[in-house]
Design an enzyme around this catalytic site. Structure first.
Site, PDB file in Angstrom:
ATOM      1  N   GLU A 259       0.832  -1.204   0.000  1.00  0.00           N
ATOM      2  CA  GLU A 259       0.000   0.000   0.000  1.00  0.00           C
ATOM      3  C   GLU A 259       0.870   1.259   0.000  1.00  0.00           C
ATOM      4  O   GLU A 259       0.547   2.259  -0.655  1.00  0.00           O
ATOM      5  CB  GLU A 259      -0.935  -0.003   1.203  1.00  0.00           C
ATOM      6  CG  GLU A 259      -1.979  -1.112   1.184  1.00  0.00           C
ATOM      7  CD  GLU A 259      -2.855  -1.062  -0.043  1.00  0.00           C
ATOM      8  OE1 GLU A 259      -3.354   0.028  -0.385  1.00  0.00           O
ATOM      9  OE2 GLU A 259      -3.046  -2.119  -0.678  1.00  0.00           O
ATOM     10  N   TRP A 262       2.109   1.633  -3.488  1.00  0.00           N
ATOM     11  CA  TRP A 262       1.073   2.241  -4.324  1.00  0.00           C
ATOM     12  C   TRP A 262       1.089   3.759  -4.166  1.00  0.00           C
ATOM     13  O   TRP A 262       0.906   4.502  -5.149  1.00  0.00           O
ATOM     14  CB  TRP A 262      -0.307   1.711  -3.952  1.00  0.00           C
ATOM     15  CG  TRP A 262      -0.739   0.483  -4.707  1.00  0.00           C
ATOM     16  CD1 TRP A 262      -0.784  -0.788  -4.251  1.00  0.00           C
ATOM     17  CD2 TRP A 262      -1.216   0.437  -6.063  1.00  0.00           C
ATOM     18  NE1 TRP A 262      -1.246  -1.631  -5.233  1.00  0.00           N
ATOM     19  CE2 TRP A 262      -1.534  -0.909  -6.350  1.00  0.00           C
ATOM     20  CE3 TRP A 262      -1.413   1.405  -7.056  1.00  0.00           C
ATOM     21  CZ2 TRP A 262      -2.025  -1.317  -7.593  1.00  0.00           C
ATOM     22  CZ3 TRP A 262      -1.913   0.998  -8.287  1.00  0.00           C
ATOM     23  CH2 TRP A 262      -2.210  -0.346  -8.546  1.00  0.00           C
ATOM     24  N   TRP A 290     -20.828   9.975 -20.581  1.00  0.00           N
ATOM     25  CA  TRP A 290     -21.168  10.058 -19.166  1.00  0.00           C
ATOM     26  C   TRP A 290     -22.511  10.748 -18.993  1.00  0.00           C
ATOM     27  O   TRP A 290     -22.894  11.610 -19.791  1.00  0.00           O
ATOM     28  CB  TRP A 290     -20.089  10.847 -18.417  1.00  0.00           C
ATOM     29  CG  TRP A 290     -18.704  10.267 -18.498  1.00  0.00           C
ATOM     30  CD1 TRP A 290     -17.671  10.740 -19.248  1.00  0.00           C
ATOM     31  CD2 TRP A 290     -18.204   9.126 -17.804  1.00  0.00           C
ATOM     32  NE1 TRP A 290     -16.563   9.962 -19.069  1.00  0.00           N
ATOM     33  CE2 TRP A 290     -16.850   8.966 -18.188  1.00  0.00           C
ATOM     34  CE3 TRP A 290     -18.763   8.219 -16.906  1.00  0.00           C
ATOM     35  CZ2 TRP A 290     -16.057   7.939 -17.699  1.00  0.00           C
ATOM     36  CZ3 TRP A 290     -17.972   7.196 -16.410  1.00  0.00           C
ATOM     37  CH2 TRP A 290     -16.641   7.063 -16.799  1.00  0.00           C
ATOM     38  N   ASN A 325     -10.833   2.120   2.923  1.00  0.00           N
ATOM     39  CA  ASN A 325     -10.438   2.023   1.522  1.00  0.00           C
ATOM     40  C   ASN A 325     -11.383   1.142   0.715  1.00  0.00           C
ATOM     41  O   ASN A 325     -11.680   1.431  -0.448  1.00  0.00           O
ATOM     42  CB  ASN A 325      -9.002   1.503   1.405  1.00  0.00           C
ATOM     43  CG  ASN A 325      -8.481   1.614  -0.012  1.00  0.00           C
ATOM     44  OD1 ASN A 325      -8.440   2.697  -0.586  1.00  0.00           O
ATOM     45  ND2 ASN A 325      -8.105   0.485  -0.602  1.00  0.00           N
ATOM     46  N   TRP A 343     -16.058  10.213 -13.518  1.00  0.00           N
ATOM     47  CA  TRP A 343     -15.198  10.008 -12.353  1.00  0.00           C
ATOM     48  C   TRP A 343     -14.666  11.319 -11.796  1.00  0.00           C
ATOM     49  O   TRP A 343     -14.369  11.406 -10.599  1.00  0.00           O
ATOM     50  CB  TRP A 343     -14.038   9.070 -12.700  1.00  0.00           C
ATOM     51  CG  TRP A 343     -13.156   9.506 -13.843  1.00  0.00           C
ATOM     52  CD1 TRP A 343     -13.288   9.161 -15.148  1.00  0.00           C
ATOM     53  CD2 TRP A 343     -12.013  10.362 -13.771  1.00  0.00           C
ATOM     54  NE1 TRP A 343     -12.300   9.757 -15.915  1.00  0.00           N
ATOM     55  CE2 TRP A 343     -11.501  10.498 -15.085  1.00  0.00           C
ATOM     56  CE3 TRP A 343     -11.369  11.029 -12.730  1.00  0.00           C
ATOM     57  CZ2 TRP A 343     -10.380  11.267 -15.381  1.00  0.00           C
ATOM     58  CZ3 TRP A 343     -10.241  11.805 -13.025  1.00  0.00           C
ATOM     59  CH2 TRP A 343      -9.762  11.918 -14.332  1.00  0.00           C
ATOM     60  N   TRP A 366      -9.404   7.074  -8.333  1.00  0.00           N
ATOM     61  CA  TRP A 366     -10.612   7.257  -9.137  1.00  0.00           C
ATOM     62  C   TRP A 366     -10.414   6.735 -10.559  1.00  0.00           C
ATOM     63  O   TRP A 366     -11.294   6.090 -11.121  1.00  0.00           O
ATOM     64  CB  TRP A 366     -11.031   8.726  -9.154  1.00  0.00           C
ATOM     65  CG  TRP A 366     -11.906   9.039  -7.986  1.00  0.00           C
ATOM     66  CD1 TRP A 366     -11.527   9.591  -6.790  1.00  0.00           C
ATOM     67  CD2 TRP A 366     -13.305   8.762  -7.875  1.00  0.00           C
ATOM     68  NE1 TRP A 366     -12.613   9.674  -5.954  1.00  0.00           N
ATOM     69  CE2 TRP A 366     -13.710   9.186  -6.579  1.00  0.00           C
ATOM     70  CE3 TRP A 366     -14.250   8.211  -8.726  1.00  0.00           C
ATOM     71  CZ2 TRP A 366     -15.028   9.058  -6.142  1.00  0.00           C
ATOM     72  CZ3 TRP A 366     -15.564   8.091  -8.293  1.00  0.00           C
ATOM     73  CH2 TRP A 366     -15.937   8.510  -7.007  1.00  0.00           C
TER      74      TRP A 366
END
Length: 459
Positions: A259, A262, A290, A325, A343, A366
C-alpha cells in the site's frame, strides 16, 4: 539564517528538509505560508486537520526553543518579505510533485535560493525508472523495481534543540479543532503506527477489506501532511516483518508495504504525467457518454442511493472526513459504473471532503476504479454493492453504525432492505421511501448500461 519552508512535512523526526536547513549551522526559521490559492479550494475538514497539526508542530518547536512563523499570501511575496526582515541564506523545502507545487516552487526559485529535498516518498520519483529512463506505468513492474532498490531505513533524528527565532511577526492560525477521531500531530501519528504494528498489521492481508473491523492503520491523513514520513512507516513495517511469528503474519506486513508502494507509484504517475489531473490517462475513455444527472450525484453525495453499504461509506466520509479504503472503492464504482457519472465529479467530491485528500492518490484511485487510468481495473469490473456488503460487512455492523435508520433491520435484510415486506418494515422501524430510500437504480440494469457505455472505448 535558513528558512525551513514547511508545506506537507509537519514533523521533526526524519525530516530531510529540516535536517538540511540545520546542517550548516546558520540557524533555522520554521515558516508556514497560508497559501491563498490552496486555501481558496473548499476542504474544511482537511484544512482543520492541517491547522491542528501546525499548532502541534508549533508546540513541539517551542519545547526546543524555537517557534513557528506563519504568514499568509503568495509564497513568492511572503518569502521575499521575510528576506527583508531577516538575513536569509537559503530556503529548504521538501519536494512536492503536484503541478501547482512545481509551478509555485519554480516561481520561488527564480527569485530566491530554494533548495528542494526529497522526503515526500519512500523512494524519490526519479529513483524508480525503467532502464531507458522512462517512468513505469504499471504497478507490478514498478513495485519490483522499487523493491530491488536498497532499503533506506536510516531515520533522521529529531533535533534536540533549535536556535531562538528572531522577534518577527507571525499570524495566528485558525482555531479550528481537528476532525473527530483524528487528533493531529506527530506524536499521534507515531502512536497510531506503534498500535498498528503491535498486532493488527499481522492480520492485514486477510482483514484489511473488512468494513466492520478496525483492521487498517488509519494513518493516511498523517502521511498526507507528513506528520509521519513514508520512510518511517516503511522502516517500521520491515522491522515488524523481521519479527513476524509466521508466514501469514509476514504476508500482512508485505500487504501493507505494498500500500505504501502504491502511494509512491501514484506520486510518480502525477510527477511524470501531470495532465492526469484534468484528463483520463487512457485516451480511449474520452468518448464515453457520461451522464450529467445532478439528482443522482446529490443522492450519492448525501448517502441516499438506497444501497446501504454505499450510503454508509458516504456518510462516514461526511461525518469524519475519512473512509475505509474498501468503502472508497465500492462508492467510487457505484458512481462511475452504476450511475455512469464522470469520475471527475467523484474525484472533486472526495478531494473536497477527505482529510487525507491527496491529488496523486485521489486521482489514481478514481481513474483505477473508472478503468481510465494507468494499471486500472478493467471496464467490466462492476462491484455489486449487495455482494460487497455481504462479503465485507456480513452482519451489517458498519452499515448500522452510519445508517441509524437501519439499526433494527436484521442481518438477513441489512444489505437489501427493499426486500422486506410492509409488515417487516413496520416491525423493524424503517419504511422504504420514507425513512430510507429505495434503490435509485437497479443493479442489473446499471451493469448492462455500463457495459454498453464502455464497450469499444478501450480498443
Amino acid at each position: 539564517m535558513n528558512i525551513w519552508w514547511i508545506r506537507r512535512d509537519l514533523r521533526l523526526e526524519d525530516n530531510p528538509a529540516l535536517s538540511a536547513a540545520i546542517r550548516d549551522g546558520a540557524g533555522v526559521l520554521p515558516v508556514f505560508i497560508l497559501d491563498e490559492r490552496l486555501l481558496a479550494n473548499p476542504a474544511e475538514k482537511r484544512q482543520a486537520f492541517l491547522f491542528a497539526g501546525l499548532r502541534e508542530l508549533d508546540a513541539d518547536l517551542r519545547r526546543l526553543g524555537s517557534r513557528l512563523i506563519v504568514r499568509s499570501g503568495d509564497p513568492v511575496v511572503e518569502l521575499e518579505r521575510l528576506g527583508r526582515e531577516v538575513p536569509i541564506e537559503s530556503i529548504f523545502a521538501e519536494q512536492d510533485v503536484s503541478p501547482y507545487a512545481r509551478r509555485r516552487d519554480a516561481a520561488v526559485a527564480r527569485q530566491l535560493k530554494l533548495q528542494l529535498v526529497a522526503g515526500l516518498n519512500i523512494q524519490p520519483v526519479s529513483a524508480v525508472l525503467r532502464a531507458d529512463g522512462r517512468p513505469y506505468t504499471l504497478f507490478t513492474p514498478y513495485s519490483r523495481a522499487w523493491k530491488a532498490l536498497p532499503a533506506n531505513d536510516c531515520i533522521l533524528p529529531a533535533p534536540i534543540t533549535l536556535p531562538l527565532v528572531p522577534d518577527i511577526n507571525s499570524l495566528d492560525l485558525p482555531d479550528w479543532p481537528a476532525p473527530d477521531g483524528f487528533p493531529a500531530g506527530e506524536r499521534e501519528a507515531r502512536r497510531r503506527l506503534a498500535k498498528f504494528l503491535d498486532a493488527p498489521i499481522y492480520d492485514y492481508a486477510v482483514g484489511r477489506d473488512r468494513l466492520d473491523r478496525n483492521s487498517t492503520s488509519a494513518l493516511s491523513p498523517y502521511l498526507r501532511f507528513g506528520m509521519l514520513s513514508a520512510r518511517q512507516a516503511a522502516a517500521a513495517v520491515r522491522q515488524a516483518a523481521g519479527v513476524a511469528p509466521d508466514t501469514a503474519s509476514r504476508a500482512g506486513c508485505e500487504a501493507w508495504l505494498n500500500e505504501l508502494i502504491w502511494r509512491d507509484f501514484f506520486q510518480s504517475i502525477l510527477y511524470h504525467f501531470p495532465n492526469v489531473l484534468g484528463n483520463a490517462f487512457r485516451t480511449g475513455s474520452h468518448s464515453i457518454s457520461w451522464r450529467d444527472d445532478m439528482r443522482d450525484l446529490q443522492a450519492w453525495q448525501s448517502g441516499l442511493t438506497g444501497y446501504p453499504v454505499v450510503d454508509a461509506g458516504m456518510r462516514q466520509l461526511a461525518a469524519t472526513g475519512w473512509m475505509h479504503n474498501r468503502a472508497r472503492m465500492i462508492c467510487a464504482s457505484f458512481l462511475v459504473k452504476h450511475l455512469l457519472i464522470h469520475w471527475q465529479a467523484g474525484e472533486r467530491w472526495f478531494i473536497q471532503n477527505l482529510i487525507d485528500g491527496d491529488p496523486a492518490a485521489n486521482n489514481g484511485g478514481w481513474q483505477w476504479v473508472a478503468g481510465t487510468g494507468t494499471d486500472a481495473a478493467p471496464y467490466f469490473r462492476i462491484f455489486n454493492p449487495v455482494l460487497q456488503g455481504r462479503k465485507f460487512d456480513p452482519d451489517g455492523h458498519y452499515v448500522r453504525r452510519w445508517l441509524p435508520e437501519l439499526a433494527d433491520v436484521p442481518s438477513e435484510y441489512i444489505h437489501t432492505p427493499w426486500k422486506m415486506s410492509n409488515t417487516g418494515q413496520q416491525e423493524f422501524h424503517v419504511i422504504l421511501g420514507q425513512d430510507y430510500p429505495t434503490p435509485i437504480v437497479e443493479h442489473d440494469f446499471a451493469r448492462q448500461r455500463a457495459f454498453q457505455a464502455y464497450t469499444g472505448k478501450f480498443a
